[in-house]
Enzyme design. Structure first.
Site, short mmCIF file in Angstrom:
data_model
loop_
_atom_site.label_atom_id
_atom_site.label_comp_id
_atom_site.label_asym_id
_atom_site.label_seq_id
_atom_site.Cartn_x
_atom_site.Cartn_y
_atom_site.Cartn_z
N TYR A 1 -4.69 14.16 -13.25
CA TYR A 1 -5.74 13.14 -13.14
C TYR A 1 -7.13 13.75 -12.98
O TYR A 1 -8.07 13.01 -12.63
CB TYR A 1 -5.53 12.27 -11.89
CG TYR A 1 -4.18 11.61 -11.72
CD1 TYR A 1 -3.76 10.61 -12.60
CD2 TYR A 1 -3.36 11.95 -10.66
CE1 TYR A 1 -2.54 9.99 -12.40
CE2 TYR A 1 -2.14 11.32 -10.47
CZ TYR A 1 -1.73 10.35 -11.34
OH TYR A 1 -0.53 9.72 -11.15
N PRO B 1 0.82 -1.21 0.00
CA PRO B 1 0.00 0.00 0.00
C PRO B 1 0.86 1.26 0.00
O PRO B 1 1.90 1.31 0.66
CB PRO B 1 -0.78 -0.11 1.32
CG PRO B 1 0.12 -0.90 2.20
CD PRO B 1 0.88 -1.85 1.32
N GLY B 2 0.44 2.24 -0.76
CA GLY B 2 1.08 3.56 -0.74
C GLY B 2 0.07 4.59 -0.29
O GLY B 2 0.05 5.02 0.87
N ARG B 3 -0.81 4.93 -1.21
CA ARG B 3 -1.81 5.98 -0.98
C ARG B 3 -2.58 5.79 0.34
O ARG B 3 -2.80 6.74 1.08
CB ARG B 3 -2.79 5.98 -2.15
CG ARG B 3 -3.76 7.12 -2.16
CD ARG B 3 -4.84 6.89 -3.23
NE ARG B 3 -4.29 6.52 -4.51
CZ ARG B 3 -3.99 7.40 -5.49
NH1 ARG B 3 -4.21 8.66 -5.32
NH2 ARG B 3 -3.48 6.97 -6.63
N CYS C 1 2.27 29.21 -15.95
CA CYS C 1 1.69 29.66 -17.23
C CYS C 1 1.10 28.49 -18.00
O CYS C 1 1.57 28.13 -19.09
CB CYS C 1 2.77 30.35 -18.05
SG CYS C 1 3.45 31.73 -17.14
N GLU C 2 0.11 27.86 -17.44
CA GLU C 2 -0.63 26.76 -18.08
C GLU C 2 -2.08 26.91 -17.64
O GLU C 2 -2.33 27.10 -16.44
CB GLU C 2 -0.16 25.39 -17.56
CG GLU C 2 1.26 25.03 -17.79
CD GLU C 2 1.51 24.38 -19.14
OE1 GLU C 2 0.54 23.97 -19.81
OE2 GLU C 2 2.68 24.29 -19.51
N TYR D 1 1.43 10.98 -3.62
CA TYR D 1 1.63 11.45 -4.99
C TYR D 1 1.52 12.98 -5.04
O TYR D 1 0.98 13.54 -5.99
CB TYR D 1 0.66 10.74 -5.95
CG TYR D 1 0.76 9.23 -5.82
CD1 TYR D 1 1.88 8.56 -6.30
CD2 TYR D 1 -0.21 8.49 -5.16
CE1 TYR D 1 2.01 7.18 -6.14
CE2 TYR D 1 -0.08 7.11 -5.00
CZ TYR D 1 1.03 6.47 -5.49
OH TYR D 1 1.17 5.11 -5.32
C1 PLP Z 1 3.83 -2.30 -8.05
C2 PLP Z 1 3.10 -1.30 -7.23
N1 PLP Z 1 2.82 -1.59 -5.96
C3 PLP Z 1 2.16 -0.71 -5.17
C4 PLP Z 1 1.76 0.53 -5.65
C5 PLP Z 1 1.08 1.47 -4.71
O1 PLP Z 1 -0.21 1.76 -5.08
P1 PLP Z 1 -1.15 2.58 -4.11
O2 PLP Z 1 -0.46 3.85 -3.78
O3 PLP Z 1 -2.38 2.80 -4.88
O4 PLP Z 1 -1.37 1.74 -2.90
C6 PLP Z 1 2.01 0.86 -6.97
C7 PLP Z 1 1.54 2.15 -7.51
O5 PLP Z 1 1.66 2.50 -8.63
C8 PLP Z 1 2.71 -0.07 -7.79
O6 PLP Z 1 2.99 0.20 -9.06
#
Ligand code: PLP
Length: 436
Positions: free
Chosen positions: A330, A288-290, A356-357, A385
């Protein structure tokens, strides 16, 4: 869940008034809550306790060293995609032996570095990559631990730019081709099959696509375990977060209200996946990241001008798409709130940056409390992100970042000094004034 909200008329992060941070460190400024980071990690780990998973934080979402250290102290592993990310993990005190290395374009130098560091596994995305890895491992006289990233061809029903698990995407090896790849590579003395991995996309708001992908891949994982002794299945990242207007704050109430609104909570995620994964008897990895960082950060910005043009009102702020590109890239929604509740009057406006966009906006035609020059605004849910995708477009320096813990606040990235923006540039040798 997050630890941001109004205490009276002032917007705070944990025990700190955010405006004091804006005045002390300047804007644009990212502010992160340590408690929110920790809470999300422990909540997810608790929900998945029956699997005892290794949670490999995907640091592409936010790679600030202080954020990485927070997760390392909680026992996290890391999912990374470059040598730079591995070096960051090491600099933050993370263990290479708890790292998985993903990405479709790993260079030889990156492979060499990761092998020397002793990472847990390479998640390989193509056969040419596997061949290269075997060669690099042979050169070093070692054996590379590998997993295939399987592309299960399951639609994640998310934004096209963050869908990764269908055959229209560049990621992974097609599901049907995977058994033959394991068979061929099993002959190499320099590769050792350690697992199987997948990641179908980001910001998934229901458990159904995850469950569909796991249902499809689980029999393959079982067969690979029997045949090649793989020890883990990684189900990737992708758990979505709430970007739309804030839910009730306070941890227990937040999760209750989230569940009643159909949000993908850790409990829902676990309910769908634990029964599918537990019978496999494999180690489970998550990336997990987000989910871990998204709601744990905000971007604070100052109003430079309020400009009325015909029927439109533009609130021009000092943050821009180079600081937070998600709305431009996005069409992403970020809740925008003033740091002081002052005016009850609401005005329909576009909040825009100085770049300037025409795409340099944070919202368009949204009803917001009326603001004046010098007021501060916060863009919520900017922890994932956000800062990591910052750039120097228009020769703007990268924003500063602050980590709050209770009543303490620490500057965890200094604002980039302006001269550093072009520090790596040189005049050509034939130009007047060039260094000789
Ligand atoms: C291989 C992989 N694992 C994990 C993640 C993390 O995704 P998220 O931030 O949606 O949890 C990504 C995001 O692009 C990814 O490419």
């Amino acid at each position: 869940m997050h630890d941001f909200g109004y205490r009276g008329a002032r917007f705070g992060c944990e025990g700190v008034a955010v405006e004091t941070l804006a005045r002390r460190f300047g804007t644009p400024l990212y502010v992160y809550s340590r408690h929110t980071l920790e809470h999300h990690f422990t909540r997810l780990r608790a929900a998945l306790a029956p699997l005892d998973p290794l949670i490999c934080y995907a640091l592409k979402a936010n790679s600030n060293l202080a954020v990485l250290r927070t997760f390392a102290e909680l026992g996290a592993g890391f999912d990374l995609v470059s040598e730079g990310e591995l070096r960051r993990v090491r600099a933050a005190g993370g263990e290479a032996g708890r790292c998985v290395f993903a990405g479709v374009g790993k260079t030889e130098a990156e492979m060499r570095f990761a092998l020397r560091q002793g990472i847990y596994c390479f998640n390989v995305e193509s056969e040419p990559e596997l061949e290269r890895l075997a060669r690099v491992a042979a050169d070093l006289g070692t054996v590379a631990p590998v997993a295939v990233r399987v592309n299960p061809n399951v639609d994640a029903h998310t934004h096209a730019k963050i869908t990764t698990g269908t055959y229209a995407n560049k990621f992974g090896i097609p599901f049907e081709a995977v058994p033959a790849v394991y068979a061929r590579a099993a002959r190499s003395k320099h590769l050792r099959w350690r697992g199987l991995q997948m990641h179908i996309g980001s910001q998934l708001t229901t458990a159904a696509p995850f469950a569909a992908a796991v249902r499809k891949v689980a029999p393959l994982a079982r067969a690979l375990a029997e045949r090649y002794g793989i020890e883990f299945l990684s189900i990737g990242g992708g758990i979505g977060i709430v970007y739309q207007p804030a839910l009730a704050s306070g941890s227990a109430r937040w999760w209750r209200s989230a569940a009643s609104r159909g949000v993908l909570t850790p409990a829902r995620y676990a309910e769908a996946l634990v029964p599918l994964l537990k019978p496999l008897g494999l180690r489970v990895l998550l990336e997990p990241g987000r989910f871990l960082v998204g709601n744990a950060g905000i971007l604070v910005t100052r109003v430079e001008y309020v400009k009325r043009a015909g029927r439109k009102t533009f609130v021009i702020v000092d943050a821009a798409m180079n600081d937070l590109i998600r709305p431009a890239f996005y069409d992403a929604y970020h809740e925008i709130v003033p740091l002081r509740k002052a005016s009850a009057r609401r005005v329909r406006c576009d909040v825009v940056g100085p770049i300037c966009e025409s795409g340099d906006y944070f919202c368009q035609g949204r009803l917001l409390p009326e603001v004046r020059q010098g007021d501060y605004l916060a863009l919520l849910s900017a922890g994932a992100y956000g800062a990591v995708m910052g750039s120097n477009y228009n020769s703007r320096p990268l924003a500063a970042e602050v980590l709050v813990a209770g009543r303490q606040a620490a500057l965890v990235r200094v604002r980039q000094p302006l001269a550093r923006v072009w520090a790596g540039e040189r005049l050509a040798s034939w130009q007047r004034g060039a260094a000789r």
